[in-house]
Structures are given as C-alpha cells and as structure tokens.
Design a protein around this motif. Structure first.
Motif, PDB file in Angstrom:
ATOM      1  N   ILE A  50       0.698  -1.037   0.283  1.00 53.84           N
ATOM      2  CA  ILE A  50       0.432  -0.639  -0.102  1.00 53.84           C
ATOM      3  C   ILE A  50       1.183   1.210  -0.119  1.00 53.84           C
ATOM      4  O   ILE A  50       1.449   1.366   0.670  1.00 53.84           O
ATOM      5  N   TYR A  51       0.634   2.135  -0.654  1.00 51.54           N
ATOM      6  CA  TYR A  51       1.323   3.192  -0.856  1.00 51.54           C
ATOM      7  C   TYR A  51       0.340   4.357  -0.550  1.00 51.54           C
ATOM      8  O   TYR A  51      -0.519   4.359  -1.584  1.00 51.54           O
ATOM      9  N   GLU A  52       0.872   5.425   0.166  1.00 56.71           N
ATOM     10  CA  GLU A  52      -0.369   6.416   1.179  1.00 56.71           C
ATOM     11  C   GLU A  52       0.381   7.512   0.124  1.00 56.71           C
ATOM     12  O   GLU A  52       1.529   7.482   1.502  1.00 56.71           O
ATOM     13  N   LEU A  53      -0.626   8.471   0.419  1.00 54.13           N
ATOM     14  CA  LEU A  53       0.179   9.864  -0.318  1.00 54.13           C
ATOM     15  C   LEU A  53       0.388  10.042   0.899  1.00 54.13           C
ATOM     16  O   LEU A  53       1.685  10.945   0.784  1.00 54.13           O
ATOM     17  N   LYS A  54      -0.129  10.392   2.230  1.00 55.18           N
ATOM     18  CA  LYS A  54       0.095  11.158   3.275  1.00 55.18           C
ATOM     19  C   LYS A  54       1.639  10.666   3.776  1.00 55.18           C
ATOM     20  O   LYS A  54       2.319  11.366   4.879  1.00 55.18           O
ATOM     21  N   ASP A  55       2.443   9.149   3.617  1.00 53.65           N
ATOM     22  CA  ASP A  55       3.638   9.171   3.875  1.00 53.65           C
ATOM     23  C   ASP A  55       4.750   9.512   3.575  1.00 53.65           C
ATOM     24  O   ASP A  55       5.408   9.261   3.701  1.00 53.65           O
ATOM     25  N   TYR A  56       4.197  10.484   1.980  1.00 52.13           N
ATOM     26  CA  TYR A  56       5.487  10.986   1.186  1.00 52.13           C
ATOM     27  C   TYR A  56       5.097  12.113   1.201  1.00 52.13           C
ATOM     28  O   TYR A  56       6.173  12.997   1.063  1.00 52.13           O
ATOM     29  N   ALA A  57       4.092  13.534   1.291  1.00 53.45           N
ATOM     30  CA  ALA A  57       4.113  14.812   0.802  1.00 53.45           C
ATOM     31  C   ALA A  57       2.176  15.383   1.467  1.00 53.45           C
ATOM     32  O   ALA A  57       1.262  14.272   1.522  1.00 53.45           O
ATOM     33  N   ASP A  58       3.503  16.396   1.876  1.00 52.81           N
ATOM     34  CA  ASP A  58       1.552  17.186   2.097  1.00 52.81           C
ATOM     35  C   ASP A  58       1.372  17.691   1.305  1.00 52.81           C
ATOM     36  O   ASP A  58       1.506  18.555   0.969  1.00 52.81           O
ATOM     37  N   VAL A  59       0.794  17.626  -0.216  1.00 53.60           N
ATOM     38  CA  VAL A  59       0.116  18.416  -0.795  1.00 53.60           C
ATOM     39  C   VAL A  59      -0.804  18.262  -1.040  1.00 53.60           C
ATOM     40  O   VAL A  59      -2.042  17.412  -0.894  1.00 53.60           O
ATOM     41  N   ASP A  60      -1.366  18.942  -1.881  1.00 54.66           N
ATOM     42  CA  ASP A  60      -2.995  19.012  -2.768  1.00 54.66           C
ATOM     43  C   ASP A  60      -2.487  17.479  -3.594  1.00 54.66           C
ATOM     44  O   ASP A  60      -2.791  16.749  -4.171  1.00 54.66           O
ATOM     45  N   LYS A  61      -4.245  16.393  -2.885  1.00 53.08           N
ATOM     46  CA  LYS A  61      -4.549  14.725  -3.013  1.00 53.08           C
ATOM     47  C   LYS A  61      -4.141  14.929  -4.112  1.00 53.08           C
ATOM     48  O   LYS A  61      -3.691  13.855  -5.255  1.00 53.08           O
ATOM     49  N   LEU A  62      -4.975  16.170  -5.577  1.00 50.68           N
ATOM     50  CA  LEU A  62      -4.801  15.848  -7.052  1.00 50.68           C
ATOM     51  C   LEU A  62      -3.778  15.394  -7.114  1.00 50.68           C
ATOM     52  O   LEU A  62      -3.514  15.030  -8.222  1.00 50.68           O
ATOM     53  N   LEU A  63      -2.388  15.847  -6.821  1.00 47.81           N
ATOM     54  CA  LEU A  63      -0.711  15.892  -6.985  1.00 47.81           C
ATOM     55  C   LEU A  63      -0.369  14.689  -6.951  1.00 47.81           C
ATOM     56  O   LEU A  63       0.610  13.860  -6.860  1.00 47.81           O
ATOM     57  N   SER A  64      -1.285  13.427  -6.724  1.00 47.46           N
ATOM     58  CA  SER A  64      -0.562  12.995  -5.712  1.00 47.46           C
ATOM     59  C   SER A  64       0.135  11.296  -6.678  1.00 47.46           C
ATOM     60  O   SER A  64       1.090  11.098  -6.891  1.00 47.46           O
ATOM     61  N   PRO A  65      -0.648  11.563  -8.457  1.00 48.85           N
ATOM     62  CA  PRO A  65       0.627  10.500  -9.317  1.00 48.85           C
ATOM     63  C   PRO A  65       2.064  11.501  -9.155  1.00 48.85           C
ATOM     64  O   PRO A  65       2.359  10.706  -9.185  1.00 48.85           O
ATOM     65  N   PHE A  66       2.036  12.677  -9.116  1.00 49.50           N
ATOM     66  CA  PHE A  66       3.571  13.275  -8.979  1.00 49.50           C
ATOM     67  C   PHE A  66       4.519  12.714  -7.679  1.00 49.50           C
ATOM     68  O   PHE A  66       5.730  12.346  -8.248  1.00 49.50           O
ATOM     69  N   VAL A  67       3.662  12.182  -6.920  1.00 46.78           N
ATOM     70  CA  VAL A  67       4.182  11.714  -5.710  1.00 46.78           C
ATOM     71  C   VAL A  67       4.525   9.965  -5.596  1.00 46.78           C
ATOM     72  O   VAL A  67       5.757   9.614  -5.085  1.00 46.78           O
ATOM     73  N   LEU A  68       3.694   9.735  -5.431  1.00 47.42           N
ATOM     74  CA  LEU A  68       3.436   8.060  -5.190  1.00 47.42           C
ATOM     75  C   LEU A  68       4.581   7.173  -6.985  1.00 47.42           C
ATOM     76  O   LEU A  68       5.342   6.394  -6.968  1.00 47.42           O
ATOM     77  N   VAL A  69       4.491   8.379  -8.213  1.00 46.45           N
ATOM     78  CA  VAL A  69       5.710   7.540  -8.819  1.00 46.45           C
ATOM     79  C   VAL A  69       7.154   7.322  -8.431  1.00 46.45           C
ATOM     80  O   VAL A  69       7.686   6.359  -9.268  1.00 46.45           O
ATOM     81  N   ILE A  70       7.444   7.705  -7.547  1.00 49.34           N
ATOM     82  CA  ILE A  70       8.633   7.878  -7.021  1.00 49.34           C
ATOM     83  C   ILE A  70       8.889   6.787  -6.219  1.00 49.34           C
ATOM     84  O   ILE A  70       9.950   6.032  -6.894  1.00 49.34           O
ATOM     85  N   PRO A  71       8.655   5.943  -5.211  1.00 51.18           N
ATOM     86  CA  PRO A  71       8.730   5.528  -4.634  1.00 51.18           C
ATOM     87  C   PRO A  71       8.283   4.293  -5.835  1.00 51.18           C
ATOM     88  O   PRO A  71       9.393   3.354  -5.973  1.00 51.18           O
ATOM     89  N   LEU A  72       6.894   4.582  -5.920  1.00 56.07           N
ATOM     90  CA  LEU A  72       7.250   3.251  -7.039  1.00 56.07           C
ATOM     91  C   LEU A  72       8.499   3.103  -8.118  1.00 56.07           C
ATOM     92  O   LEU A  72       8.528   2.084  -8.906  1.00 56.07           O
ATOM     93  N   GLU A  73       8.904   3.619  -9.079  1.00 57.08           N
ATOM     94  CA  GLU A  73       9.983   3.279 -10.125  1.00 57.08           C
ATOM     95  C   GLU A  73      11.600   2.883  -9.207  1.00 57.08           C
ATOM     96  O   GLU A  73      11.907   2.047 -10.040  1.00 57.08           O
ATOM     97  N   TRP A  74      11.237   3.035  -7.540  1.00 59.97           N
ATOM     98  CA  TRP A  74      12.305   2.622  -7.336  1.00 59.97           C
ATOM     99  C   TRP A  74      12.225   1.395  -7.105  1.00 59.97           C
ATOM    100  O   TRP A  74      13.044   0.231  -7.243  1.00 59.97           O
TER     101      TRP A  74
END
Length: 336
Positions: free
Chosen positions: A288-312
């Motif tokens: 489970i990848y949750e936005l709140k574990d990585y950044a405090d940004v508008d939820k609609l920006l979630s793909p920008f954030v979650l793609v980085i751990p997924l790339e690794w």
C-alpha cells in the motif's frame, strides 16, 4: 550496478524545472484556448495515455467546467463523431513524437481543422512539426522504455494547462505546489530508495501484480502495470480502478497474491479502503502506497508523488531478476 534508468530518474527534477522555464508561455497560451473550447480531447499511448487518464480524473474530481474525453491513438483516429471545424482542442502526448498511433490521430485532427497541440520530448519530431501548437518537454534524450522524466514533465504540462483553465476553487494552491514539485521530487528520490529496494527484494520472485487506484491514481496504476511492471520489470500485471476490485479481481484475490494499492484519501478511496480490508482478510500480499506517507500536498497531485517510490520498486525488481529496467525485448521505442 547502475542502469541508464537510474540517471534518468535522477534527472527528473531538473527536467521539470527546464520545462517550466521554457514552455510556460505556451502552456498559458494553450490554457486560454482550453478555457474557451467546448470539448478537450486528450490522446496518447502507453505512459502517455496514463498521464491523460490521471489529469482527466483529477479535473473531474475538482471541476465541472471542462469537458474532457480521453482516447488512445487509433481509437481517436477511428472516432466517427468528429466534425470539421468543431469547437474543440486536441492535445496529443508522446515521448518520441513519432508514435504511429498518436501521429495518425494528430493528422486526422488537422484534417478536421481542430486546434492541435503536441506535447513531446523530441524537438524535431513529426508531432512537434505538425501540431498547431507544439510543447517540448526539456528532458534531453530518454532511453528507458518505461518513461521517467518524460512522464513527469508531460503530466506537469497537462496539469498546468487544464487546472489553469478550470474553476477548481483551490487551483492557485495546486499550481503553486506544482511549481515546487522539482524540490519535492529531489527529496523523494533520496528518501524512498532504500525501503523500496528492500521491498523489491521481498517480491522479486512474484510473477504477477494487480495494481489498484482511484481517481487520478488509476492513471498511475495503469502506468505501473502496463509500462513499469510489464515493460520495465518483465512481470505480468493488471491495472484496475479500485471500484472494479469486486467485479472480477475479487475472484482471483487469494492468499499470497500480490496487489499494489495506491491511496490518497480521495472521497472515492472509500472503495479503496474496502479493497484493502478484503485483501487483508484473505491474506493477500498487499503493498500500500499512501500519499500522506510521502508529502503534504493537494491530493490531486498524488501521481507526481507516488510515482517516485514506485520507480525505485520497479527499478530494483528488474535488477533482482537480472533485467535492465530500461531495456525492451519487443517494443520499438518509436514505431512498432
């Protein structure tokens, strides 16, 4: 060992900065055209269609004044509802600018005298030359088949264009956070590698992954399955909207089946939570990848954030299976 994909991942923040610096006037120009259009078509293939899915669903969650339709290249080409000189704008997305499907769709739109926009990473490509308004992502050469820096810059261009034209009440905050995304991505590249390397070690022997997401995260789940896992890590994978979990996938959800779930506390993630609960009850191997574990940004920006751990995760998953995560066996980077 470092693969070419490693360097391209690390170049994502600078590519995003350069794209904003160079292309912002054109992004603003297209945004004004979008605001005045009756309909917006978004067209792409592979990673590029995933960016279209994400921004479409983000806009639908936030705004009602933009009418957006998404097509893969040849589905747009064969669309019989197009009319000449219709009051619409068509935005075509392609890393190479030579993707045969998308290029054919662009030429069809030009024949019908739609206003055409191309977003591509290759300045001399056919799509850049033939669109009425060309937008060039400033990533320099990208070789990794699954797309990293071209994905993030293309997605950013679409968000900048469409949210600027939208009536989303928090769009000023969202666009300000988008402008600061290079710094956030730099930090995420540093902080998410280790955990996802360990995760990849744990899952290296798995053959299939199911990928779930709601709203804008579905587009990322689509990219994760279709281009990252299948093209990059050479694993079978299937993307699903979270709400589709109970319509098919539930019959294959058995003990130890791996499932990757993207969650950002959207209203629609009420259904994502139900899928998580069911998965836990059946003892699936849930990641489970949750936005709140990585950044405090508008939820609609979630793909920008979650793609980085997924790339690794995908990078090391490929590595532990003896695969170059940026290579390809059957797919031509430009034409098929």
């Amino acid at each position: 060992m470092k693969y070419k994909m490693y360097d391209e991942m690390m170049e994502q923040p600078q590519s995003l900065r350069k794209t904003f610096e160079s292309e912002m006037p054109k992004l603003d120009e297209v945004s004004k055209l979008v605001a005045d259009a009756s309909k917006i078509y978004l067209v792409g293939c592979g990673s590029s269609i995933s960016t279209c899915y994400s921004v479409r669903d983000a806009i639908r969650m936030s705004s009602t004044n933009l009418d957006i339709e998404v097509y893969v290249g040849y589905e747009f080409y064969y669309n019989k509802k197009l009319t000449e000189n219709e009051d619409s704008i068509a935005i075509f997305t392609s890393q190479s600018g030579e993707t045969a499907d998308t290029l054919a769709a662009l030429r069809k739109a030009n024949e019908y005298n739609l206003h055409t926009v191309s977003i591509s990473n290759e300045p001399e490509s056919s799509m850049i030359k033939e669109a009425k308004t060309p937008i060039i992502t400033r990533c320099e050469t990208e070789t990794a088949i699954l797309g990293t820096k071209t994905y993030i810059t293309q997605l950013a261009c679409l968000y900048q264009i469409l949210f600027s034209a939208s009536d989303y009440e928090a769009k000023d905050t969202l666009l300000e956070q988008l402008s600061k995304m290079p710094e956030l991505i730099e930090e995420l590249l540093k902080t998410t590698e280790y955990d996802n390397r360990l995760l990849a070690q744990d899952f290296k022997n798995e053959d299939i992954f199911y990928c779930l997401g709601s709203g804008p995260n579905f587009g990322l789940a689509y990219k994760l399955a279709m281009t990252m896992l299948m093209e990059g890590a050479i694993k079978h994978a299937c993307p699903e909207y979270s709400a589709e979990f109970r319509h098919g996938l539930i019959e294959r959800a058995e003990k130890d089946v791996p499932i990757i779930i993207l969650k950002s506390e959207f209203e629609s993630d009420e259904i994502t939570d139900k899928a998580i609960d069911f998965s836990e009850n059946l003892k699936l191997k849930s990641i489970i990848y949750e936005l709140k574990d990585y950044a405090d940004v508008d939820k609609l920006l979630s793909p920008f954030v979650l793609v980085i751990p997924l790339e690794w995760f995908v990078y090391y998953l490929a590595h532990y299976n003896g695969e170059d995560p940026g290579a390809t066996r059957h797919i031509g980077k430009v034409r098929y």
